[in-house]
Design a protein around this motif. Structure first.
Motif, PDB file in Angstrom:
ATOM      1  N   ALA A  43     154.184  26.626  13.427  1.00  0.00           N
ATOM      2  CA  ALA A  43     153.492  26.188  14.635  1.00  0.00           C
ATOM      3  C   ALA A  43     152.541  27.294  15.101  1.00  0.00           C
ATOM      4  O   ALA A  43     152.811  28.478  14.896  1.00  0.00           O
ATOM      5  CB  ALA A  43     154.505  25.860  15.732  1.00  0.00           C
ATOM      6  N   PRO A  44     151.439  26.955  15.741  1.00  0.00           N
ATOM      7  CA  PRO A  44     150.423  27.963  16.076  1.00  0.00           C
ATOM      8  C   PRO A  44     150.759  28.844  17.276  1.00  0.00           C
ATOM      9  O   PRO A  44     150.175  29.920  17.425  1.00  0.00           O
ATOM     10  CB  PRO A  44     149.186  27.112  16.375  1.00  0.00           C
ATOM     11  CG  PRO A  44     149.723  25.799  16.824  1.00  0.00           C
ATOM     12  CD  PRO A  44     150.981  25.584  16.030  1.00  0.00           C
ATOM     13  N   HIS A  45     151.700  28.432  18.128  1.00  0.00           N
ATOM     14  CA  HIS A  45     151.941  29.175  19.366  1.00  0.00           C
ATOM     15  C   HIS A  45     153.142  30.106  19.236  1.00  0.00           C
ATOM     16  O   HIS A  45     154.277  29.646  19.052  1.00  0.00           O
ATOM     17  CB  HIS A  45     152.161  28.198  20.526  1.00  0.00           C
ATOM     18  CG  HIS A  45     151.029  27.249  20.725  1.00  0.00           C
ATOM     19  ND1 HIS A  45     149.794  27.649  21.183  1.00  0.00           N
ATOM     20  CD2 HIS A  45     150.932  25.910  20.493  1.00  0.00           C
ATOM     21  CE1 HIS A  45     148.989  26.596  21.250  1.00  0.00           C
ATOM     22  NE2 HIS A  45     149.659  25.534  20.829  1.00  0.00           N
ATOM     23  N   LEU A  87     146.832  20.200  17.338  1.00  0.00           N
ATOM     24  CA  LEU A  87     146.216  19.078  16.622  1.00  0.00           C
ATOM     25  C   LEU A  87     145.009  19.525  15.804  1.00  0.00           C
ATOM     26  O   LEU A  87     144.773  19.007  14.700  1.00  0.00           O
ATOM     27  CB  LEU A  87     145.819  17.984  17.611  1.00  0.00           C
ATOM     28  CG  LEU A  87     146.996  17.229  18.243  1.00  0.00           C
ATOM     29  CD1 LEU A  87     146.507  16.232  19.284  1.00  0.00           C
ATOM     30  CD2 LEU A  87     147.830  16.519  17.168  1.00  0.00           C
ATOM     31  N   LEU A  88     144.252  20.497  16.293  1.00  0.00           N
ATOM     32  CA  LEU A  88     143.127  21.010  15.518  1.00  0.00           C
ATOM     33  C   LEU A  88     143.619  21.786  14.300  1.00  0.00           C
ATOM     34  O   LEU A  88     143.003  21.727  13.225  1.00  0.00           O
ATOM     35  CB  LEU A  88     142.237  21.886  16.399  1.00  0.00           C
ATOM     36  CG  LEU A  88     141.429  21.139  17.462  1.00  0.00           C
ATOM     37  CD1 LEU A  88     140.613  22.116  18.302  1.00  0.00           C
ATOM     38  CD2 LEU A  88     140.518  20.087  16.831  1.00  0.00           C
ATOM     39  N   THR A  89     144.730  22.496  14.454  1.00  0.00           N
ATOM     40  CA  THR A  89     145.329  23.197  13.314  1.00  0.00           C
ATOM     41  C   THR A  89     145.733  22.207  12.233  1.00  0.00           C
ATOM     42  O   THR A  89     145.469  22.407  11.038  1.00  0.00           O
ATOM     43  CB  THR A  89     146.556  24.012  13.762  1.00  0.00           C
ATOM     44  OG1 THR A  89     146.146  25.020  14.694  1.00  0.00           O
ATOM     45  CG2 THR A  89     147.243  24.672  12.567  1.00  0.00           C
ATOM     46  N   LEU A  90     146.364  21.116  12.655  1.00  0.00           N
ATOM     47  CA  LEU A  90     146.775  20.090  11.705  1.00  0.00           C
ATOM     48  C   LEU A  90     145.562  19.396  11.104  1.00  0.00           C
ATOM     49  O   LEU A  90     145.539  19.090   9.900  1.00  0.00           O
ATOM     50  CB  LEU A  90     147.682  19.077  12.407  1.00  0.00           C
ATOM     51  CG  LEU A  90     149.058  19.601  12.824  1.00  0.00           C
ATOM     52  CD1 LEU A  90     149.769  18.590  13.707  1.00  0.00           C
ATOM     53  CD2 LEU A  90     149.908  19.923  11.604  1.00  0.00           C
ATOM     54  N   ARG A  91     144.545  19.141  11.922  1.00  0.00           N
ATOM     55  CA  ARG A  91     143.326  18.505  11.421  1.00  0.00           C
ATOM     56  C   ARG A  91     142.697  19.341  10.303  1.00  0.00           C
ATOM     57  O   ARG A  91     142.311  18.816   9.246  1.00  0.00           O
ATOM     58  CB  ARG A  91     142.342  18.333  12.579  1.00  0.00           C
ATOM     59  CG  ARG A  91     141.086  17.493  12.293  1.00  0.00           C
ATOM     60  CD  ARG A  91     139.894  18.269  11.735  1.00  0.00           C
ATOM     61  NE  ARG A  91     139.616  19.544  12.345  1.00  0.00           N
ATOM     62  CZ  ARG A  91     138.741  19.762  13.316  1.00  0.00           C
ATOM     63  NH1 ARG A  91     138.058  18.757  13.820  1.00  0.00           N
ATOM     64  NH2 ARG A  91     138.531  20.989  13.770  1.00  0.00           N
ATOM     65  N   ASP A  92     142.607  20.656  10.526  1.00  0.00           N
ATOM     66  CA  ASP A  92     142.017  21.535   9.518  1.00  0.00           C
ATOM     67  C   ASP A  92     142.825  21.536   8.228  1.00  0.00           C
ATOM     68  O   ASP A  92     142.270  21.557   7.129  1.00  0.00           O
ATOM     69  CB  ASP A  92     141.904  22.962  10.071  1.00  0.00           C
ATOM     70  CG  ASP A  92     140.876  23.069  11.190  1.00  0.00           C
ATOM     71  OD1 ASP A  92     140.072  22.137  11.353  1.00  0.00           O
ATOM     72  OD2 ASP A  92     140.896  24.090  11.907  1.00  0.00           O
ATOM     73  N   LEU A  93     144.156  21.518   8.353  1.00  0.00           N
ATOM     74  CA  LEU A  93     145.008  21.471   7.162  1.00  0.00           C
ATOM     75  C   LEU A  93     144.804  20.166   6.405  1.00  0.00           C
ATOM     76  O   LEU A  93     144.672  20.152   5.166  1.00  0.00           O
ATOM     77  CB  LEU A  93     146.472  21.608   7.575  1.00  0.00           C
ATOM     78  CG  LEU A  93     147.500  21.437   6.451  1.00  0.00           C
ATOM     79  CD1 LEU A  93     147.430  22.599   5.476  1.00  0.00           C
ATOM     80  CD2 LEU A  93     148.920  21.308   7.024  1.00  0.00           C
TER      81      LEU A  93
END
Length: 280
Positions: A43-45, A87-93
């Motif tokens: 997770a990013p946080h 969601l942006l992290t997941l979008r990029d992946l």
């Protein structure tokens, strides 16, 4: 990829965990699923002391820090923050890699359901539809273990319409973190669901019949008519960790209270085990 895998599954850990820690938690399942590429994402946080509960220890090392998919900005735990970045992290992946399914636990399960809904309707969230083309096709299936519907505005808006991705919901009958009402919040918006219960609490059941069931489900998907693990075993409840959240009683706790208690127990459990980096 060094070998041929039958399926690729994106795995989303719970609150106050990380990819390496969760990989160890499901080591038995991963060992049995050697032909499935289970990609466990961090997770990013990174969580700070104020984000944790009880006697959890903060590790500032990004490689072993406890993480979350979103946090709260108020003491009442009603205002979620960080979902946009997640969601942006997941979008990029998803722009770079393809997955057959998604498997989430607790907070990660709530996110897995939300992500499944967005991939069904990529126009529903900015960035998932580029030049009129979706960044990733809908998942073949979603596995939600101890899942719930988050109370953030994004989840409320997108999941209020429901989602149709075939979803396996794993529910612990003695889960003292996610109340029946909180479980119902995600079941009510899951239009194509299968529910499997176990006798334990807030965890992914790990006995042999359950491992076999989950591996076969990931291999064959919802059309595979995989036999229920409940007919082969009865899980013994796992004792509540020392210092963990108190039971929710009759399940009448509010969603905010349940989400806070989920974080409390996962934080306590996570602090007692080694952590690390992304695992796949």
């Amino acid at each position: 990829m060094s070998k041929d895998f039958k399926k690729r599954v994106l795995v989303l850990h719970g609150y106050a965990q990380n990819g390496n820690l969760f990989s160890k938690r499901i080591a038995g399942l991963r060992k049995q699923a050697k032909d499935i590429d289970m990609v466990i994402l961090d997770a990013p946080h990174i969580l700070k002391a104020e984000d944790l509960f009880e006697d959890s220890e903060v590790n500032e090392d990004p490689g072993s820090a406890l993480r979350g998919w979103w946090k709260f900005s108020d003491a009442a735990k009603t205002i979620c923050v960080g979902m946009e970045e997640t969601l942006l992290t997941l979008r990029d992946l998803l722009m770079e890699q393809r997955f057959d399914g998604v498997f989430g636990f607790s907070q990660g399960a709530g996110l897995a359901c939300l992500l499944s809904a967005i991939l069904e309707r990529p126009e529903s969230y900015p960035g998932f539809l580029i030049d009129n083309k979706p960044v990733h096709p809908p998942f073949e299936y979603c596995i939600s273990a101890a899942g719930f519907k988050s109370r953030d505005l994004i989840s409320d808006r997108i999941l209020s319409e429901g989602f149709s991705t075939p979803t396996l919901h794993i529910v612990g009958r003695t889960d003292n973190i996610i109340s029946p009402e909180y479980t119902k919040s995600i079941l009510d918006v899951s239009r194509n669901k299968r529910v499997e219960e176990h006798d334990g609490g807030h965890y992914i059941p790990s006995k042999a019949p359950w491992r076999k069931f989950l591996v076969e489900y990931m291999r064959r998907g919802p059309e595979g008519d995989v036999a229920s693990p409940s007919s082969a075993t009865s899980e013994t409840p796992t004792p509540t960790p020392s210092g963990a959240a108190t039971p929710l009683g009759d399940g009448s706790a509010t969603a905010a209270e349940a989400e806070e208690k989920e974080m409390a127990e996962t934080a306590v459990s996570s602090a007692a085990a080694p952590a690390g980096s992304l695992t796949s």
